[in-house]
Scaffold this motif. Structure first.
Motif, PDB file in Angstrom:
ATOM      1  N   GLY A 123      12.318 -27.586  38.827  1.00  0.00           N
ATOM      2  CA  GLY A 123      12.263 -26.147  38.624  1.00  0.00           C
ATOM      3  C   GLY A 123      13.402 -25.686  37.738  1.00  0.00           C
ATOM      4  O   GLY A 123      14.125 -26.506  37.170  1.00  0.00           O
ATOM      5  N   ASP A 124      13.569 -24.388  37.640  1.00  0.00           N
ATOM      6  CA  ASP A 124      14.648 -23.858  36.818  1.00  0.00           C
ATOM      7  C   ASP A 124      15.173 -22.569  37.430  1.00  0.00           C
ATOM      8  O   ASP A 124      14.646 -22.066  38.418  1.00  0.00           O
ATOM      9  CB  ASP A 124      14.174 -23.620  35.380  1.00  0.00           C
ATOM     10  N   LEU A 125      16.265 -22.064  36.848  1.00  0.00           N
ATOM     11  CA  LEU A 125      16.829 -20.788  37.265  1.00  0.00           C
ATOM     12  C   LEU A 125      16.153 -19.681  36.480  1.00  0.00           C
ATOM     13  O   LEU A 125      16.072 -19.740  35.244  1.00  0.00           O
ATOM     14  CB  LEU A 125      18.336 -20.763  37.021  1.00  0.00           C
ATOM     15  N   THR A 126      15.672 -18.675  37.207  1.00  0.00           N
ATOM     16  CA  THR A 126      14.853 -17.620  36.616  1.00  0.00           C
ATOM     17  C   THR A 126      15.490 -16.261  36.874  1.00  0.00           C
ATOM     18  O   THR A 126      16.090 -16.040  37.938  1.00  0.00           O
ATOM     19  CB  THR A 126      13.441 -17.651  37.240  1.00  0.00           C
ATOM     20  N   ASN A 151      19.405 -23.603  33.540  1.00  0.00           N
ATOM     21  CA  ASN A 151      19.446 -24.905  34.217  1.00  0.00           C
ATOM     22  C   ASN A 151      18.035 -25.328  34.632  1.00  0.00           C
ATOM     23  O   ASN A 151      17.293 -24.558  35.236  1.00  0.00           O
ATOM     24  CB  ASN A 151      20.336 -24.821  35.460  1.00  0.00           C
ATOM     25  N   VAL A 152      17.660 -26.554  34.287  1.00  0.00           N
ATOM     26  CA  VAL A 152      16.409 -27.162  34.749  1.00  0.00           C
ATOM     27  C   VAL A 152      16.800 -28.320  35.665  1.00  0.00           C
ATOM     28  O   VAL A 152      17.413 -29.288  35.220  1.00  0.00           O
ATOM     29  CB  VAL A 152      15.548 -27.650  33.576  1.00  0.00           C
ATOM     30  N   TYR A 153      16.486 -28.178  36.947  1.00  0.00           N
ATOM     31  CA  TYR A 153      16.899 -29.190  37.925  1.00  0.00           C
ATOM     32  C   TYR A 153      15.710 -30.050  38.328  1.00  0.00           C
ATOM     33  O   TYR A 153      14.555 -29.685  38.116  1.00  0.00           O
ATOM     34  CB  TYR A 153      17.476 -28.509  39.169  1.00  0.00           C
ATOM     35  N   THR A 208      21.472 -32.145  22.206  1.00  0.00           N
ATOM     36  CA  THR A 208      21.753 -33.380  22.951  1.00  0.00           C
ATOM     37  C   THR A 208      22.303 -33.105  24.340  1.00  0.00           C
ATOM     38  O   THR A 208      22.366 -34.020  25.164  1.00  0.00           O
ATOM     39  CB  THR A 208      22.778 -34.222  22.173  1.00  0.00           C
ATOM     40  N   GLU A 209      22.730 -31.891  24.611  1.00  0.00           N
ATOM     41  CA  GLU A 209      23.303 -31.569  25.916  1.00  0.00           C
ATOM     42  C   GLU A 209      22.186 -31.431  26.953  1.00  0.00           C
ATOM     43  O   GLU A 209      21.183 -30.761  26.706  1.00  0.00           O
ATOM     44  CB  GLU A 209      24.099 -30.262  25.847  1.00  0.00           C
ATOM     45  N   PRO A 210      22.332 -32.062  28.119  1.00  0.00           N
ATOM     46  CA  PRO A 210      21.295 -31.947  29.165  1.00  0.00           C
ATOM     47  C   PRO A 210      21.259 -30.553  29.757  1.00  0.00           C
ATOM     48  O   PRO A 210      22.290 -29.885  29.884  1.00  0.00           O
ATOM     49  CB  PRO A 210      21.743 -32.989  30.207  1.00  0.00           C
ATOM     50  N   LEU A 211      20.054 -30.111  30.134  1.00  0.00           N
ATOM     51  CA  LEU A 211      19.906 -28.831  30.824  1.00  0.00           C
ATOM     52  C   LEU A 211      20.176 -28.963  32.322  1.00  0.00           C
ATOM     53  O   LEU A 211      20.446 -27.976  32.990  1.00  0.00           O
ATOM     54  CB  LEU A 211      18.500 -28.271  30.607  1.00  0.00           C
ATOM     55  N   ALA A 212      20.062 -30.186  32.823  1.00  0.00           N
ATOM     56  CA  ALA A 212      20.336 -30.428  34.244  1.00  0.00           C
ATOM     57  C   ALA A 212      21.834 -30.566  34.455  1.00  0.00           C
ATOM     58  O   ALA A 212      22.590 -30.881  33.545  1.00  0.00           O
ATOM     59  CB  ALA A 212      19.619 -31.689  34.702  1.00  0.00           C
ATOM     60  N   PHE A 213      22.259 -30.334  35.729  1.00  0.00           N
ATOM     61  CA  PHE A 213      23.668 -30.537  36.057  1.00  0.00           C
ATOM     62  C   PHE A 213      23.978 -32.032  36.048  1.00  0.00           C
ATOM     63  O   PHE A 213      23.161 -32.849  36.498  1.00  0.00           O
ATOM     64  CB  PHE A 213      23.983 -29.954  37.438  1.00  0.00           C
TER      65      PHE A 213
END
Length: 1017
Positions: free
Chosen positions: A743-746, A908-910, A989-994
Motif C-alpha cells: 500500500g501507500d500513504l494517502t 511512501n510505498v510499503y 534510483t531512490e526507493p519509495l519504501a523505507f
C-alpha cells in the motif's frame, strides 16, 4: 432532591459500570463486520468466534495458564501465610512487606525484569516462562487475601486441638484449612481473574504462547467476534453467580426448615389456613348460619383504603427512626453516668494512692519493686489531677450555668415587659407580636437547656420525641385496625341458612303452601349441612395429610426415633465425602479436558507470526483441514515487537515490513527464498518481462501466479546485502521475501467543509469524477500540509516516526529515507515548526481511522488501506461519499535547503512480506502455507477480508472488476490499488519504501520523541 440523589447514587454507579457491557452484548449480535455500525441482528459474530481457531487457541491457553498458575499460587501463598503467622511480629511485617512489592511495582517493570531473568537463565520462552511469570505475580495476591483471615484465627482453638491429641498435619487439614476456606476461595478467584486477563507480563514472557489479552491487543481492528467472546464470558459469570445463589438459597432454606421443625413452626401458615376454614365450617354447622358479603361499594372502598393505610404505616420507617432515637438516648445517658462516676473514680484513686504509699514504706529494701511502685504512684497522681480538674470544671460549669440562666431570665423579663407594654399601647403589628412570642419562647427553651444542663436537656427532648413516635405508631395502626374491624362487621354478614324460606313461609297464607315450603326448607337445610360436613371431612383429611408430611420431614431432617427423640446423626464414609468427591471428580475432569485441549493445540507443524487481523481466519482453518498441518498462529502489533520476540522464540514464517526484512536479512536471520517451490513466478523473470516484451516466460512458469510488476520493480531497488560474505553476490528484498500486502500513504480530503474546497482551488488542485485530487495548474506536494495548517484546516497525521519524518525527507531531499543523523536533524527542525501549528495533530492508527470515518477532519495522512476501511464503513452507515483522495506527485521542485537543488516528491510505498526464518524447523510446511495463501481464490478472499492490495495481478484485477467484486473495492479502485501500479509514478534510483539503517533509525526515533515533547511544551 438530596434524598433522591442519595437513593439513586448506587443505581447511577451501576449504570455507569454496566452500560458498556450492555452495548457490548448488543453489538455481539451485529451482522456487520465492524463495531462502528449496527446493521441488523445476527449470530454471525458467534459463528466467526467458533471458527476463529487462533482466537480459540488463545482462550484455551489463557484458561490453562490461569488454572495451573492459580493452583500453584494457592499452594505457595497459603503455605507462606501459615509460615509467616509463626514468625515474630517484626519479621512477619518485614517479609509481608517484601512479598507486597510486586503489587506496588509497575507491571511493565515486573515484565521486563522477568524477561531478563529468563534470558540470563537460558530458558526457552513458552508455557514454562509464562507459568513462572503468572505464579510470581499471583502469590502476593493470595498472601494478602489469606493472611488477614489467618490473623483472626483464635490461638485457643489450635491449643485445644493439640490438647485433644491432634498431630500437626491433622490440625492443618481439620482446623486451619477449614477456617481459611472462604479466604482461599476468594484468593483463588482473584488469582484466576488476574492471570486470565493479564497482558503486559504475558506479552514479554509468553514466547510462543498467545493468551486472550495479547491476541486482542495485537489485533489491527476490533471485530464483532471479540464482542461475542465478551458476551459469552459475561454469560458464564452470570450463570456461575446464579448457580451459587441457588445453592445458597437451597442451603438457607434447609436450615430454616430444620429450625422451624425444631420450634414446631414448619408449615404453620398452611395449618392456619386449614384451621381458619375448619372454624368457619364448624361455625356454619353449629349456628346454621352462613356468611354473606355486602354489596355496598362505598364500604368496600373504605375497607381497602384502610387496609392500604395500615400497610403504608407498617412500611414507614418508624422502626428505624425509633432505633436511632433509642441509640441516641442510650449515648446521652452514658455521658450523664460517666459524669457522675468521676466522683467515685476520684475516691478509688485516692484509696489506691494511700495503699501504694504504704507498700512503698514496706518495700524500702527492694529497689526493683520500689521503682515499680513509684511508677505506679506517679500514674495514680496524674490520674487524680485529671479527675479533680474534670470535677472542678463540672462544678464551675454548674455555677456558670446558674449565672447564665439568670442573665437569660433578665432578657426574658425585658422582652416580656416590652411585649406587654406594646400590646397595651397597641403599637405592635401582628408581625411584631409573632416575633416577640417566638423570641420569648426561644429564650425560655434556652434557659431550660442551661438550667438542666446540655445533656439532661437533650435527654429530655429525645425521650419526649421517642415517646411521641412510639405513640404515633401504635395509635395510628390501632385506630385504623379498630375502624377495619367495624367495617368487617358491616361487610361480612351472617344470616340463617333458611332465612329466605322463612321469609317466604311468613308471607304465605295457604296451609298446603306452608307445608310444602317447610319441606323444601328442611331439605335445603339438610343438604347444606351435609355439604358442610363433607367439606369438614375433606379439610380434616388435608390437615392429617399435611401433619403426616411434617412428621416424615421431621424424622428425616431431625433424625427422630419412633418415640420422637433425636438420635445422633451417624454418617457413613460416602455421606461424608460425596460432595468433596463430586467436586474433585468434576474439577479433575474439567482440568483434564482443558489439558488435553491445550496439548492438542500446542502440537503444531508450523509457527506463523503475523500482524493482528492480517489474515482471514477461515483460511487458517481451511489450510489445516486441507493439508493436515497444525498451525501455531502468533500475532504482533509492530515490526520492533516481532524483532524483540526473536530473542525469545523462533518462528518458521513471519510477515515483517520491507525495512524489517532488510534488517533481519542483514543480521542473517532469514533464509533465501527457493522460488522453485512456490506457485508464483520468479520476480526476476517478471521484471525482465516488464522491461522487455521480447523476453518469453518459460512454459513451466506460465501457469503460476504473477506478482504485480510495479511492486516487483519497486522492491528490487531495496538492496538488502551489498555483498554476501560467502557467495559475494548482491541481494535485494525479493531474494528473501515474498510480498504479502502492499500500500501507500494517502492524503484524504473531507469535502464537507467549503473552506477546504476553496483551499484546494487556491492551491491549484481539483477533484475529478473518481474523487481523485488532480493538479489543475500546479502539483500535489507535501507543502500542502503546512499550507492547510496555516489556512486553519484540521489536519490529522499518522503517528508513526518514519511516516512523519518522511514528510521532512521528501520536502528537503526529495526522497523517502533519511541517510544521516544530520539529515534527521534538518528534518526535525522543519517538522518541529510544522507540528507546532495548533491545527495539525498526530493520531494513532485506530484513532485516525475512527476520526476519518466520523468526518472530524479536513485533511488526513493515512495508509490507503485504512482510508478504504473508513470509506466502506461510511457506506455501511449510509453517510455521504464526500471524501477525495490524492497521492503526492511533484516534479522539479526546489528544496528549502541550500545546495540541494531541484527535487521530485513522492509518497511512501510499503510492502509487508512473508519470510522464512534461517533456523526454521518446518520449512516445507512454510512453503506449503505460502502456496496455499497465494492460490488465486484464497488470495482474493484474504485481500477482501483485510482490505489491502494483494501483490498478485489476478487479485488486483478481480477486486477492481465490478462484476466480480462484491465488497465495494471496485467502487474505490484507485484508492484500493497503490499509486505505484502506475509505472510512470516511479522514477529515479531512490526507493519509495523505507530502508533499514540501524543507527539513523534509532536516532530518528529519539528525535521523534523530542518532537512529541516539543508539541506538549
Amino acid at each position: 432532591m438530596k434524598k433522591l440523589v442519595k437513593s439513586s447514587y448506587f443505581a447511577i454507579i451501576m449504570l455507569f459500570i454496566y452500560i458498556p457491557v450492555v452495548i457490548m452484548v448488543i453489538f455481539s449480535f451485529n451482522s456487520g463486520d465492524t463495531v462502528f455500525n449496527f446493521v441488523h441482528f445476527s449470530g454471525k459474530a458467534y459463528d466467526d468466534f467458533v471458527h476463529n481457531s487462533p482466537f480459540v487457541k488463545s482462550i484455551i491457553t489463557s484458561l490453562f495458564v490461569a488454572v495451573v498458575s492459580t493452583l500453584i499460587s494457592l499452594i505457595i501463598g497459603v503455605a507462606a501465610a501459615i509460615g509467616l503467622s509463626k514468625c515474630k511480629p517484626l519479621s512477619q511485617k518485614a517479609w509481608f512487606g517484601i512479598a507486597n512489592v510486586p503489587l506496588i511495582n509497575a507491571d511493565v517493570v515486573t515484565a521486563v525484569s522477568l524477561m531478563i531473568i529468563f534470558l540470563l537463565a537460558g530458558m526457552k520462552f513458552g508455557i514454562g516462562t509464562l507459568l513462572f511469570a503468572h505464579i510470581s505475580f499471583n502469590v502476593p495476591y493470595v498472601l494478602i487475601t489469606v493472611m488477614p483471615r489467618l490473623r483472626k484465627v483464635d490461638p485457643s482453638i489450635l491449643e485445644a486441638a493439640q490438647d485433644l491429641g491432634s498431630k500437626p498435619y491433622q490440625i492443618l487439614w481439620k482446623v486451619v484449612l477449614p477456617i481459611l476456606k472462604p479466604a482461599i476461595i476468594t484468593a483463588g478467584a482473584i488469582a484466576f481473574s488476574m492471570s486470565f486477563d493479564d497482558f503486559i507480563i504475558s506479552y514479554f514472557t509468553g514466547g510462543s504462547q498467545t493468551n486472550v489479552s495479547t491476541f486482542i491487543y495485537t489485533a489491527k481492528k476490533i471485530k464483532p467476534f471479540i464482542y461475542a467472546f465478551g458476551t459469552l464470558l459475561v454469560a458464564v459469570i452470570i450463570f456461575a453467580i446464579l448457580v451459587w445463589n441457588v445453592f445458597q438459597t437451597i442451603k438457607n432454606k434447609n436450615k430454616k426448615t430444620e429450625e422451624e421443625l425444631r420450634q414446631g413452626d414448619y408449615k404453620t401458615p398452611q395449618f392456619d389456613r386449614y384451621y381458619k376454614k375448619l372454624n368457619q365450617e364448624y361455625l356454619i354447622l353449629n349456628t346454621k348460619k352462613v356468611m354473606h358479603h355486602s354489596w355496598r361499594i362505598d364500604l368496600w372502598i373504605r375497607y381497602w383504603w384502610i387496609k392500604l393505610l395500615i400497610k403504608v404505616y407498617l412500611l414507614k420507617n418508624y422502626g428505624k427512626r425509633i432505633s436511632r432515637l433509642e441509640w441516641k438516648q442510650y449515648e446521652i445517658r452514658n455521658e450523664i453516668r460517666n459524669e457522675k462516676r468521676y466522683y467515685s473514680r476520684l475516691e478509688k484513686t485516692k484509696k489506691a494512692i494511700v495503699k501504694v504509699r504504704k507498700d512503698l514504706k514496706k518495700k524500702s529494701n527492694d529497689s526493683k519493686k520500689k521503682q515499680r511502685l513509684k511508677n505506679q504512684l506517679i500514674r495514680l497522681l496524674d490520674r487524680k489531677k485529671e479527675l479533680e480538674a474534670e470535677i472542678e470544671w463540672m462544678e464551675n460549669r454548674d455555677e456558670k450555668a446558674a449565672r447564665h440562666a439568670a442573665r437569660i431570665q433578665r432578657q426574658i423579663d425585658r422582652w416580656v415587659k416590652e411585649f406587654e407594654q406594646g400590646k397595651q399601647e397597641k403599637t405592635l403589628s401582628k408581625k411584631d407580636l409573632v416575633w416577640y412570642k417566638k423570641k420569648i419562647k426561644g429564650l425560655e427553651q434556652w434557659k431550660l437547656e442551661v438550667e438542666e444542663g446540655k445533656n439532661h436537656y437533650r435527654l429530655r427532648k429525645t425521650t419526649k420525641k421517642l415517646n411521641e413516635l412510639r405513640d404515633l405508631k401504635s395509635n395510628k395502626i390501632e385506630a385504623l385496625s379498630t375502624r377495619l374491624e367495624v367495617l368487617n362487621a358491616q361487610l361480612y354478614l351472617w344470616k340463617d341458612i333458611t332465612d329466605d324460606y322463612d321469609k317466604t313461609i311468613n308471607q304465605s297464607q295457604g296451609q298446603l303452601e306452608i307445608v310444602m315450603l317447610q319441606a323444601y326448607r328442611n331439605h335445603h337445610l339438610e343438604a347444606t349441612l351435609s355439604k358442610v360436613e363433607v367439606k369438614i371431612l375433606h379439610l380434616e383429611k388435608k390437615v392429617t395429610h399435611l401433619q403426616t408430611k411434617v412428621d416424615r420431614k421431621a424424622v428425616k431432617v431431625l433424625n427422630l426415633d419412633s418415640q420422637g427423640n433425636n438420635r445422633p446423626k451417624v454418617k457413613n464414609w460416602w455421606q461424608k465425602s460425596w460432595k468433596t468427591l463430586g467436586v474433585f471428580v468434576i474439577a479433575l475432569g474439567a482440568f483434564s479436558g482443558l489439558t488435553v485441549a491445550y496439548v492438542k493445540n500446542n502440537i503444531y507443524d508450523l509457527v506463523v507470526a503475523n500482524w493482528g487481523e492480517y489474515i482471514d481466519p477461515e483460511l487458517i482453518n481451511k489450510f489445516q483441514k486441507t493439508t493436515g498441518y497444525k498451525i501455531n498462529y502468533q500475532t504482533f502489533d509492530a515490526n520492533e515487537t516481532l524483532y524483540n520476540k526473536l530473542y525469545t522464540f523462533t518462528y518458521d514464517l513471519m510477515v515483517p515490513s520491507d525495512y524489517m526484512v532488510q534488517k533481519l536479512a542483514d543480521e542473517n536471520k532469514l533464509s533465501l527464498v527457493d522460488w522453485s517451490k512456490l506457485n508464483i513466478q520468479k520476480p526476476t523473470q517478471v521484471i525482465s518481462n516488464y522491461l522487455d516484451d521480447t523476453i518469453k516466460v518459460p512454459s513451466d512458469e506460465a501457469t503460476k501466479e504473477v506478482i504485480n510488476s510495479s511492486l516487483t520493480t519497486l522492491m528490487s531497488k531495496s538492496v538488502v546485502k551489498e555483498t554476501d560474505e560467502t557467495t559475494g553476490e548482491q541481494y535485494n528484498i525479493l531474494d528473501y521475501a515474498i510480498p504479502y500486502f502492499w500500500g501507500d500513504l494517502t492524503l484524504v480530503f473531507n469535502q464537507n467543509n467549503p473552506k477546504l474546497n476553496n483551499f484546494l482551488t487556491s492551491y491549484g488542485l481539483t477533484v475529478d469524477d473518481n474523487n481523485q485530487v488532480q493538479p489543475k495548474n500546479s502539483s500535489l506536494d507535501w507543502q500542502i500540509i503546512k499550507a492547510a495548517g496555516q489556512a486553519g484546516l484540521n489536519v490529522q497525521l499518522n503517528n508513526d516516526p518514519k511516516n512523519i519524518f518522511m514528510i521532512g525527507a521528501e520536502i528537503l531531499y526529495g526522497r523517502t529515507n533519511l541517510k544521516t543523523n544530520s539529515e534527521v536533524d534538518q528534518a526535525y527542525s522543519y517538522l518541529r515548526d510544522l507540528i507546532k501549528d495548533k491545527h495539525i495533530s498526530l493520531a494513532e492508527g485506530d484513532s485516525l481511522i475512527t476520526t476519518v470515518e466520523e468526518g472530524q477532519f479536513d485533511i488526513a495522512l493515512m495508509y490507503n488501506g485504512d482510508a478504504l476501511f473508513s470509506q466502506l464503513n461510511r457506506d455501511l452507515k449510509k453517510l455521504p461519499t464526500d471524501f477525495a483522495y490524492g497521492r503526492v506527485k511533484a516534479d522539479a521542485l526546489t528544496s528549502p535547503l541550500a545546495g540541494v537543488g531541484t527535487i521530485n516528491q513522492r509518497t511512501n510505498v510499503y510492502s509487508d512480506n512473508m519470510v522464512i526464518a534461517k533456523d526454521a524447523h518446518h520449512k516445507q510446511a512454510a512453503y506449503d502455507f505460502i502456496n496455499f495463501i497465494y492460490n488465486a481464490k484464497n488470495a482474493t478472499a484474504n485481500s477482501s477480508y483485510v482490505g489491502l492490495a494483494s501483490p498478485l495481478d489476478s487479485v488486483l484485477t478481480d477486486l477492481s472488476n465490478t462484476s466480480v467484486d462484491d465488497d465495494g473495492f471496485s467502487e474505490y479502485k484507485n484508492l484500493y490499488q497503490p499509486i505505484a501500479v502506475d509505472a510512470s509514478y516511479y522514477s529515479g534510483t531512490e526507493p519509495l519504501a523505507f530502508i533499514n539503517n540501524n543507527e539513523v533509525d534509532a536516532y530518528l526515533v529519539k528525535k521523534f520523541n523530542d518532537l512529541l515533547t516539543s508539541i506538549n511544551y
